[in-house]
Design an enzyme around this catalytic site. Sequence first.
Site, PDB file in Angstrom:
ATOM      1  N   SER A 115      -2.121  -7.458  -3.421  1.00 51.80           N
ATOM      2  CA  SER A 115      -1.951  -8.985  -3.988  1.00 51.80           C
ATOM      3  C   SER A 115      -0.732  -9.629  -3.639  1.00 51.80           C
ATOM      4  CB  SER A 115      -2.144  -9.150  -5.644  1.00 51.80           C
ATOM      5  OG  SER A 115      -1.352  -8.244  -6.449  1.00 51.80           O
ATOM      6  N   SER A 158       0.756  -1.090   0.063  1.00 51.19           N
ATOM      7  CA  SER A 158      -0.001   0.261  -0.056  1.00 51.19           C
ATOM      8  C   SER A 158       1.003   1.340   0.069  1.00 51.19           C
ATOM      9  CB  SER A 158      -0.953   0.164   1.188  1.00 51.19           C
ATOM     10  OG  SER A 158      -1.500   1.146   1.518  1.00 51.19           O
TER      11      SER A 158
HETATM   12  P1  ADP Z   1      -1.037   2.406  -4.001  1.00 53.29           P
HETATM   13  O1  ADP Z   1      -1.730   2.479  -4.999  1.00 53.29           O
HETATM   14  O2  ADP Z   1       0.278   1.469  -4.129  1.00 53.29           O
HETATM   15  O3  ADP Z   1      -1.473   2.150  -2.652  1.00 53.29           O
HETATM   16  P2  ADP Z   1      -0.635   5.230  -4.437  1.00 53.29           P
HETATM   17  O4  ADP Z   1      -0.294   5.345  -5.768  1.00 53.29           O
HETATM   18  O5  ADP Z   1      -2.179   5.333  -3.861  1.00 53.29           O
HETATM   19  O6  ADP Z   1      -0.092   3.635  -3.987  1.00 53.29           O
HETATM   20  O7  ADP Z   1       0.316   6.354  -3.729  1.00 53.29           O
HETATM   21  C1  ADP Z   1       1.553   6.412  -4.261  1.00 53.29           C
HETATM   22  C2  ADP Z   1       2.236   7.801  -3.539  1.00 53.29           C
HETATM   23  O8  ADP Z   1       3.497   8.052  -3.805  1.00 53.29           O
HETATM   24  C3  ADP Z   1       1.415   9.000  -4.359  1.00 53.29           C
HETATM   25  O9  ADP Z   1       1.382  10.111  -3.330  1.00 53.29           O
HETATM   26  C4  ADP Z   1       2.231   9.524  -5.247  1.00 53.29           C
HETATM   27  O10 ADP Z   1       2.347  10.582  -5.416  1.00 53.29           O
HETATM   28  C5  ADP Z   1       3.712   9.138  -4.430  1.00 53.29           C
HETATM   29  N1  ADP Z   1       4.854   8.848  -5.283  1.00 53.29           N
HETATM   30  C6  ADP Z   1       6.171   9.425  -5.034  1.00 53.29           C
HETATM   31  N2  ADP Z   1       7.050   9.149  -6.240  1.00 53.29           N
HETATM   32  C7  ADP Z   1       6.425   8.195  -6.856  1.00 53.29           C
HETATM   33  C8  ADP Z   1       6.786   7.437  -8.100  1.00 53.29           C
HETATM   34  N3  ADP Z   1       7.991   7.421  -8.553  1.00 53.29           N
HETATM   35  N4  ADP Z   1       5.696   6.644  -8.753  1.00 53.29           N
HETATM   36  C9  ADP Z   1       4.814   6.317  -7.951  1.00 53.29           C
HETATM   37  N5  ADP Z   1       4.194   7.211  -6.943  1.00 53.29           N
HETATM   38  C10 ADP Z   1       5.063   8.213  -6.403  1.00 53.29           C
END
Ligand code: ADP
Length: 201
Positions: free
Chosen positions: A110, A38
């Site tokens: 997953s 997460s």
């Molecule tokens: P997940 O869906 O895996 O739970 P999210 O996409 O909701 O994760 O959250 C990832 C967080 O990390 C977001 O706030 C995003 O802006 C930040 N972030 C920082 N750097 C990156 C990156 N290189 N790639 C993806 N997200 C990033």
Amino acid sequence: MKEEHNNIYSVFDELLQREDKQVLLKQRSKVIWMTGLSGSGKTTIAKYLERKLHDQGFLTQVLDGDNVRTGINNNLGFSEEDRTENIRRISEVSKLFLNCGVITINSFVSPTNAIRKQARDIIGKEDFLEIFIDTPLEVCESRDVKGLYAKARKGEIKDFTGISAPFEKPDNAVLTVQTKNKTIEESGEELLQFILKKINI
Ligand code: ADP
């Protein structure tokens, strides 16, 4: 005359094939299955990828907790049995999209090899692209996008992946994308370039 009629009838009696839809859409369909903790970046990268693919004329569908747990799986909880059923339904839905020529971009934690194998077995290994969004736990926890890690640390959420439930690094990922010290564009672009090779006709 009768024979001709039979021929025509037989054509309408058959379902169109996946190949017909892929030709129509000018793309090869695949299931892009992102796995990771997460806060690792699955949803963010899914959005980036969808936008970029759309701009280049590809038809996609994002599947994530938001549109699956509130809809088709709204009767499922987080017991072992329900988690298995959750993945089974997501995989079957992905397969319908696959047969319709559509690229699905799935972002689900997953967390175990067994869960991912279940999905791969349903979807078929040729079409199942397992992508590991590899972000260290400390980074995910410091981002704490939804405040879930703080709750898990306080014991308010039980069996939280990374804190009180295991995350098994994938054995079968076709690509590992890192996000630590990378911009969304850098991580997203890595995945985009990899995917374009798989979906271009
Ligand atoms: P997940 O869906 O895996 O739970 P999210 O996409 O909701 O994760 O959250 C990832 C967080 O990390 C977001 O706030 C995003 O802006 C930040 N972030 C920082 N750097 C990156 C990156 N290189 N790639 C993806 N997200 C990033």
